[in-house]
Design a protein around this motif. Structure first.
Motif, PDB file in Angstrom:
ATOM      1  N   ARG A  82       1.545   3.582   4.716  1.00 17.41           N
ATOM      2  CA  ARG A  82       1.160   2.208   4.424  1.00 17.41           C
ATOM      3  C   ARG A  82       2.332   1.380   3.904  1.00 17.41           C
ATOM      4  O   ARG A  82       2.367   0.174   4.079  1.00 17.41           O
ATOM      5  N   GLY A  83       3.274   2.036   3.236  1.00 11.80           N
ATOM      6  CA  GLY A  83       4.387   1.334   2.609  1.00 11.80           C
ATOM      7  C   GLY A  83       4.146   1.163   1.122  1.00 11.80           C
ATOM      8  O   GLY A  83       3.008   1.247   0.640  1.00 11.80           O
ATOM      9  N   SER A  84       5.192   0.923   0.383  1.00 15.67           N
ATOM     10  CA  SER A  84       5.104   0.845  -1.065  1.00 15.67           C
ATOM     11  C   SER A  84       4.342  -0.403  -1.512  1.00 15.67           C
ATOM     12  O   SER A  84       4.138  -1.348  -0.754  1.00 15.67           O
ATOM     13  N   THR A  85       3.931  -0.376  -2.774  1.00 14.46           N
ATOM     14  CA  THR A  85       3.282  -1.523  -3.407  1.00 14.46           C
ATOM     15  C   THR A  85       4.262  -2.121  -4.423  1.00 14.46           C
ATOM     16  O   THR A  85       5.196  -1.447  -4.865  1.00 14.46           O
ATOM     17  N   PRO A  86       4.043  -3.372  -4.827  1.00  8.43           N
ATOM     18  CA  PRO A  86       4.932  -3.962  -5.845  1.00  8.43           C
ATOM     19  C   PRO A  86       4.968  -3.137  -7.129  1.00  8.43           C
ATOM     20  O   PRO A  86       6.033  -2.951  -7.724  1.00  8.43           O
ATOM     21  N   ALA A  87       3.818  -2.637  -7.559  1.00  6.78           N
ATOM     22  CA  ALA A  87       3.770  -1.850  -8.794  1.00  6.78           C
ATOM     23  C   ALA A  87       4.557  -0.556  -8.665  1.00  6.78           C
ATOM     24  O   ALA A  87       5.269  -0.145  -9.590  1.00  6.78           O
TER      25      ALA A  87
ATOM     26  N   LEU B 134       0.351   5.530  -9.569  1.00  9.04           N
ATOM     27  CA  LEU B 134       0.592   4.400  -8.661  1.00  9.04           C
ATOM     28  C   LEU B 134       0.723   4.863  -7.218  1.00  9.04           C
ATOM     29  O   LEU B 134       0.362   4.130  -6.293  1.00  9.04           O
ATOM     30  N   LEU B 135       1.234   6.073  -7.024  1.00 10.39           N
ATOM     31  CA  LEU B 135       1.303   6.624  -5.672  1.00 10.39           C
ATOM     32  C   LEU B 135      -0.099   6.778  -5.111  1.00 10.39           C
ATOM     33  O   LEU B 135      -0.353   6.483  -3.936  1.00 10.39           O
ATOM     34  N   MET B 136      -1.031   7.244  -5.953  1.00  9.67           N
ATOM     35  CA  MET B 136      -2.420   7.367  -5.525  1.00  9.67           C
ATOM     36  C   MET B 136      -2.991   6.004  -5.149  1.00  9.67           C
ATOM     37  O   MET B 136      -3.644   5.851  -4.119  1.00  9.67           O
ATOM     38  N   VAL B 137      -2.750   5.013  -5.982  1.00 14.03           N
ATOM     39  CA  VAL B 137      -3.255   3.668  -5.705  1.00 14.03           C
ATOM     40  C   VAL B 137      -2.706   3.155  -4.381  1.00 14.03           C
ATOM     41  O   VAL B 137      -3.417   2.484  -3.611  1.00 14.03           O
ATOM     42  N   ALA B 138      -1.450   3.499  -4.096  1.00 18.71           N
ATOM     43  CA  ALA B 138      -0.809   3.034  -2.859  1.00 18.71           C
ATOM     44  C   ALA B 138      -1.460   3.614  -1.606  1.00 18.71           C
ATOM     45  O   ALA B 138      -1.291   3.076  -0.510  1.00 18.71           O
ATOM     46  N   THR B 139      -2.236   4.696  -1.755  1.00 21.64           N
ATOM     47  CA  THR B 139      -2.915   5.268  -0.588  1.00 21.64           C
ATOM     48  C   THR B 139      -4.104   4.409  -0.165  1.00 21.64           C
ATOM     49  O   THR B 139      -4.551   4.486   0.980  1.00 21.64           O
ATOM     50  N   ALA B 140      -4.647   3.631  -1.110  1.00 24.37           N
ATOM     51  CA  ALA B 140      -5.848   2.818  -0.875  1.00 24.37           C
ATOM     52  C   ALA B 140      -7.042   3.681  -0.473  1.00 24.37           C
ATOM     53  O   ALA B 140      -7.971   3.211   0.168  1.00 24.37           O
ATOM     54  N   ASN B 141      -7.009   4.964  -0.864  1.00 29.30           N
ATOM     55  CA  ASN B 141      -8.085   5.895  -0.534  1.00 29.30           C
ATOM     56  C   ASN B 141      -8.867   6.193  -1.817  1.00 29.30           C
ATOM     57  O   ASN B 141      -8.421   6.972  -2.654  1.00 29.30           O
TER      58      ASN B 141
ATOM     59  N   GLU C 150       9.046   3.822   0.222  1.00 34.05           N
ATOM     60  CA  GLU C 150       9.564   2.491   0.535  1.00 34.05           C
ATOM     61  C   GLU C 150      10.125   2.430   1.954  1.00 34.05           C
ATOM     62  O   GLU C 150      10.026   1.400   2.625  1.00 34.05           O
ATOM     63  N   ALA C 151      10.713   3.547   2.394  1.00 36.67           N
ATOM     64  CA  ALA C 151      11.283   3.613   3.746  1.00 36.67           C
ATOM     65  C   ALA C 151      10.221   3.873   4.806  1.00 36.67           C
ATOM     66  O   ALA C 151      10.528   3.928   6.004  1.00 36.67           O
ATOM     67  N   GLN C 152       8.962   4.063   4.350  1.00 35.72           N
ATOM     68  CA  GLN C 152       7.834   4.379   5.235  1.00 35.72           C
ATOM     69  C   GLN C 152       8.154   5.602   6.107  1.00 35.72           C
ATOM     70  O   GLN C 152       8.037   5.577   7.331  1.00 35.72           O
ATOM     71  N   ALA C 153       8.526   6.673   5.400  1.00 34.48           N
ATOM     72  CA  ALA C 153       8.852   7.952   6.035  1.00 34.48           C
ATOM     73  C   ALA C 153       7.835   9.004   5.565  1.00 34.48           C
ATOM     74  O   ALA C 153       8.107   9.750   4.613  1.00 34.48           O
TER      75      ALA C 153
END
Length: 233
Positions: free
Chosen positions: A95-100, A133-140, A184-187
């Motif tokens: 998904r890519g990183s979030t601002p937080a 925050l990594l968990m939040v970034a999953t949006a799951n 951030e690199a979407q890897a």
């Protein structure tokens, strides 16, 4: 009362991990209250919290005891973490990183420049924030809630390094920063691989700390416990 409960909690934790309260030792509210100079109610609340976190156990008709934690117990937690958090790293990177999460990464990079300028607690808290925050970034939502409950149930095991070694806490910074970079690199594949390696090192570190705290960890147990956490593509 909230402050007293927290003070009781941290004092009891210190007694356990300094070896003053050995694994299997009985815990008396009255004696702890007298020893710590804290009222019995805050001590009772602290023991209840430690029971929820798996640090102490209540045996019906017998009392409360310091729980014996084995290498297998730690390994079980980390096998679950591998499944959930490697998936989280992969999803977040897709998904890519979030601002937080980017802000958290920036703070950790600042810490990495001079880790000695920060306390172990500050660095460990930054690491905890990174994982959250990594968990939040999953949006799951299901994944976020599952990991939240796991971290709550085994919170003390997650934070063992802050009680034993500042160097060990400092060593987590490069891992967290590298995973942030991959997200951030979407890897996704790289993020997943880095998380798996990070978790393997984390388990090995905690097995060493467990041995320091009196947990029976034979030399061969580390390899046995980390089996299933091998680094793969």
């Amino acid at each position: 009362m909230e402050f007293e409960r927290d003070r009781a909690y941290h004092r009891i934790v210190s007694l356990i991990f300094e070896g003053a309260l050995a694994a299997g030792a009985p815990l008396s509210e009255r004696k702890l209250s007298e020893q710590l100079g804290i009222g019995r109610m805050p001590v009772r609340e602290a023991l209840h919290q430690l029971e929820q976190e798996g640090v102490v156990e209540v045996k019906p008709a017998r009392g409360t005891f310091v729980r014996r934690v084995s290498a297998d117990d730690l390994a079980e937690v980390y096998r679950v973490r591998e499944v959930l958090e490697c998936l989280a790293a992969e999803l977040a990177a897709s998904r890519g990183s979030t601002p937080a999460l980017r802000d958290c990464g920036a703070r950790m990079r600042t810490m990495a420049k001079d880790p000695t300028a920060f306390t172990a607690v500050e660095i460990d808290d930054a690491g905890t924030e990174f994982h959250e925050l990594l968990m939040v970034a999953t949006a799951n939502t299901a994944l976020i809630e599952t990991v939240r409950l796991l971290r709550l149930r085994f919170r003390l095991a997650f934070h063992l390094p802050r009680y034993f070694s500042h160097d060990a806490v400092h060593a987590t910074l490069p891992d967290h920063i590298a995973i942030c970079d991959a997200v951030e690199a979407q890897a996704p594949r790289t993020a997943k691989k880095l998380m798996r390696a990070h978790l393997r090192r984390g388990l090995e570190m905690r097995l060493k700390f467990g041995a320091s705290a009196g947990m029976d960890v034979p030399e061969t147990q580390t390899n046995k416990a980390t089996r299933g956490l091998e680094i793969t593509e």
